[in-house]
Each structure stands twice: as C-alpha cells, then as structure tokens.
Enzyme design. Structure first.
Site, short mmCIF file in Angstrom:
data_model
loop_
_atom_site.label_atom_id
_atom_site.label_comp_id
_atom_site.label_asym_id
_atom_site.label_seq_id
_atom_site.Cartn_x
_atom_site.Cartn_y
_atom_site.Cartn_z
N MET A 48 0.45 -1.35 -0.08
CA MET A 48 -0.11 -0.03 0.43
C MET A 48 0.81 1.19 0.10
O MET A 48 0.49 2.19 0.21
CB MET A 48 -1.18 -0.25 1.15
CG MET A 48 -1.50 -0.57 1.33
SD MET A 48 -3.65 -1.06 2.00
CE MET A 48 -2.72 -0.91 3.64
N GLY A 49 2.05 0.58 -0.62
CA GLY A 49 3.07 1.84 -0.30
C GLY A 49 3.36 2.93 0.92
O GLY A 49 3.95 2.08 2.14
N HIS B 140 9.32 -2.67 3.82
CA HIS B 140 8.70 -3.77 2.07
C HIS B 140 10.14 -3.63 0.99
O HIS B 140 10.18 -4.82 0.48
CB HIS B 140 8.11 -1.96 1.67
CG HIS B 140 7.19 -1.67 1.84
ND1 HIS B 140 6.87 -0.65 2.93
CD2 HIS B 140 5.46 -2.35 2.16
CE1 HIS B 140 5.62 -1.06 3.42
NE2 HIS B 140 4.66 -1.62 3.09
N GLN C 193 -9.88 -2.78 1.86
CA GLN C 193 -10.08 -3.95 3.31
C GLN C 193 -9.73 -2.89 4.02
O GLN C 193 -9.48 -3.21 5.39
CB GLN C 193 -8.48 -4.42 2.77
CG GLN C 193 -7.63 -3.06 2.77
CD GLN C 193 -6.07 -3.81 2.20
OE1 GLN C 193 -6.78 -4.46 0.99
NE2 GLN C 193 -5.01 -4.42 3.20
N ARG D 75 2.57 3.31 9.39
CA ARG D 75 1.80 3.78 10.53
C ARG D 75 2.17 4.30 11.76
O ARG D 75 1.75 5.40 12.58
CB ARG D 75 0.58 2.82 10.93
CG ARG D 75 -0.54 2.35 9.64
CD ARG D 75 -1.37 1.81 10.64
NE ARG D 75 -2.47 1.20 9.50
CZ ARG D 75 -2.84 0.51 8.73
NH1 ARG D 75 -2.03 -0.37 8.87
NH2 ARG D 75 -4.13 0.15 8.28
P1 AMP Z 1 1.68 -3.09 3.30
O1 AMP Z 1 2.22 -2.13 2.46
O2 AMP Z 1 1.77 -2.37 4.55
O3 AMP Z 1 0.43 -3.83 2.74
O4 AMP Z 1 2.44 -4.34 3.21
C1 AMP Z 1 2.93 -4.45 2.15
C2 AMP Z 1 3.82 -6.21 2.63
O5 AMP Z 1 5.10 -5.66 3.25
C3 AMP Z 1 3.05 -6.66 3.43
O6 AMP Z 1 3.38 -8.23 2.88
C4 AMP Z 1 3.62 -6.28 4.78
O7 AMP Z 1 3.87 -7.76 5.61
C5 AMP Z 1 5.11 -6.17 4.34
N1 AMP Z 1 5.21 -5.29 5.29
C6 AMP Z 1 5.12 -4.50 6.89
N2 AMP Z 1 6.02 -4.07 7.57
C7 AMP Z 1 6.36 -4.73 7.96
C8 AMP Z 1 8.12 -5.13 8.21
N3 AMP Z 1 8.26 -4.50 8.56
N4 AMP Z 1 9.17 -5.93 7.44
C9 AMP Z 1 8.70 -7.27 7.07
N5 AMP Z 1 7.88 -6.99 5.99
C10 AMP Z 1 6.65 -6.09 6.38
#
Ligand code: AMP
Length: 288
Positions: free
Chosen positions: A30-31, A37, A61, A187
């Site tokens: 989600m950027g 990431h 979601q 966040r």
């Molecule tokens: P999001 O942008 O929050 O939807 O996350 C995108 C991807 O990044 C998802 O697969 C998350 O689980 C992964 N992600 C987010 N934070 C972390 C982190 N601290 N360590 C590893 N992967 C992460």
C-alpha cells in the site's frame, strides 16, 4: 523502470515475459515504503528475472472507522525506493481502475479469519483476498512476497493460493524491526512521542511469553496472561487482543504441542500496532 496505471498494458507485458519463460516476482503493497517493504523487494530481486511492485491503498480492506483517508502516502519516495531495488514495473492503479463498477462477485474468507485482526476488522481479509485475486490475475507472478509482520495475512494468502489453485509460490519474509525492536510499519509515524517510547514493549511482551514456553509452560492461557501483565505494566496502549493459535491454521490449541503464533494488537491514540512471534512447542522461534 516502467510505471503504469493501466491493467491491459501490464497484462500485455507480463504475458510476453511469461511466454519468454521469465519468472516474475511480485510485491504487493500500500506504499509509503520502508525497510520492511525493502526486504521483500530485495528478496524478490534476488530470486526472479523480473520484479513487479504494486502500490494501491485498497479501500475494500478498510473498515468504516479505519484510517483509509489518513493512510500515509509518498509516491516520490516510493519511486526512489523501487528504483534503488531494481524494480522493473511499478503498478500504480487508482480506485477507478481497480473497481470501475460495483463488484458482482464477493470473496469471503471463511477460515483463519475469526481470530486476531480478522475478528477486530470484519471484512478486512475479504477485501485483501479480493484485491490480491485481481492483482494475481493482472501480474501473473511465479512468486509473491509477504511480510511475517502480517502473519494472519500470510495464512489467508496461503489458503487463497491453495483453494483457488493459483500457481504461485508464497514467500514469507521475516519482520524488519527498528533498532529497539519495534516492527517497522507505515503507521509508526502516527505514534505520539511517549507512545513511540512504549512501542518496543509490544515485541518484548511477546518474547516474554515465548520465553515462558521455552522454560516449559505448555498452557496457552498462562502464556497469554504473562503477555497481558507485561503490556499493562509497560504501556498505556489499549490491548485489542492477545492470542496464541496454531500456525498457519490459526486454530485454538489446548496445549502448546506444535508450531504456534503468539500475536497481539495494541491501540495507541492514532495507531494500532500489531506484532507476533511464531515458535514451536519448545519455545524456539521457527519463522520470522
Ligand atoms: P503494506 O504496505 O502495509 O500493505 O505491506 C506490504 C507488505 O509489506 C506486506 O506483505 C507486509 O507484511 C510487508 N511488511 C510491512 N511491514 C513489514 C516489516 N516490518 N517487515 C517485513 N515486512 C513488512
């Protein structure tokens, strides 16, 4: 690096790659990209011929009272990160592109979601499953990369790939943390100063529970109670849940005799933090 907002164009491109026998690694996000990431992008780059990154804040979601409008965004920074990691294509659709019409087909995830975040966020994983199904059909990756910070999401994707027969390999990447142990998250910028100081205790509380198992405890309730006491003593956050479940099936266990996840979600004023630890019956970390 190519940036596209167009589904047909991306499908055309990925079809050509597949016809040439190329392996596509896909990182859906989600950027507002951070080192978490980046770990996914690095691994995808190493393991595939081509890397596709998607950035889409998926309204499906988010619940009515959640942070869809205030979700942080920074496209310029995201593009720099993608460039740094040798991403071949960024897919950057808008809402109209992804959902041009009201959906006629509703995906409902019926297992692995009545616990943890699924219980606090009804419909969340239905939205995740729906957007991922669309993205998988657009990108057609060989491998897809997810972070274990969102361990329930990985459990749901595992079921999605299995039940709907997507020929995609799921790669789970360990959680990337700040130096003090706080799991990196888009966040975290919403934490107040005092909350930021308390936030590392979320992981410490879980480790305290895991340690209890390492020391011989087999009763899930006792482990959960340890974590609760730790969190209540060290933070002002409001505990949403603390649960100990089999992983990845996410079923309750009477006694800890298999791989389990110990997970929590804590509400601070402007941010809800989640974290987990996955370990076996001896309290030894097995994933993440
Ligand atoms: P999001 O942008 O929050 O939807 O996350 C995108 C991807 O990044 C998802 O697969 C998350 O689980 C992964 N992600 C987010 N934070 C972390 C982190 N601290 N360590 C590893 N992967 C992460």
């Amino acid at each position: 690096m190519k940036i596209t907002t167009n589904i047909k164009e991306l499908q055309q491109r990925t079809s050509e790659w597949i016809a040439q026998g190329k392996k596509i690694g896909f990182v859906p996000t989600m950027g507002f990209l951070h080192e978490g990431h980046e770990a996914l992008l690095k691994k995808a780059r190493l393991e595939n011929d081509l890397v596709v990154l998607s950035i889409f804040v998926n309204p499906l979601q988010f619940g009515a009272n959640e942070d869809l409008d205030s979700y942080p965004r920074d496209q310029k920074h995201d593009k720099e990160i993608a460039e740094k990691h040798g991403v071949d294509v960024i897919f950057l659709p808008d809402e109209q592109t992804m959902y041009p019409n009201p959906l006629s087909i509703n995906l409902t995830v019926v297992r692995r979601t009545d616990v943890l975040c699924g219980r606090s966020r009804p419909g969340h994983f239905d939205g995740v499953a729906t957007v991922l199904t669309k993205l998988f059909n657009i990108v057609r990756p060989s491998r897809v990369y997810f972070g274990l910070k969102d361990a329930q999401q990985i459990a749901v994707v595992d079921a999605l790939l299995e039940d709907l027969n997507f020929p995609i390999e799921l790669i789970a990447v360990p959680t990337v943390r700040e130096e003090d142990g706080l799991a990196k998250s888009s966040r975290n910028v919403n934490l107040l100063d005092q909350e930021r100081k308390e936030a590392p205790y979320v992981q410490q509380a879980l480790q305290c529970g895991r340690q209890h198992v390492e020391n011989g405890e087999t009763n899930p309730e006792k482990v959960i109670e340890k974590v609760r006491q730790f969190l209540e003593k060290k933070t002002h956050g409001k505990i949403d849940y603390i649960e100990l479940l089999s992983y990845p099936m996410l079923q309750r266990v009477e006694t800890i005799d298999q791989q389990v996840i110990l997970a929590t979600a804590v509400y601070f004023q402007n941010a809800r933090l989640i974290d987990n630890v996955i370990f076996n019956e001896y309290g030894i970390k097995t994933l993440g």
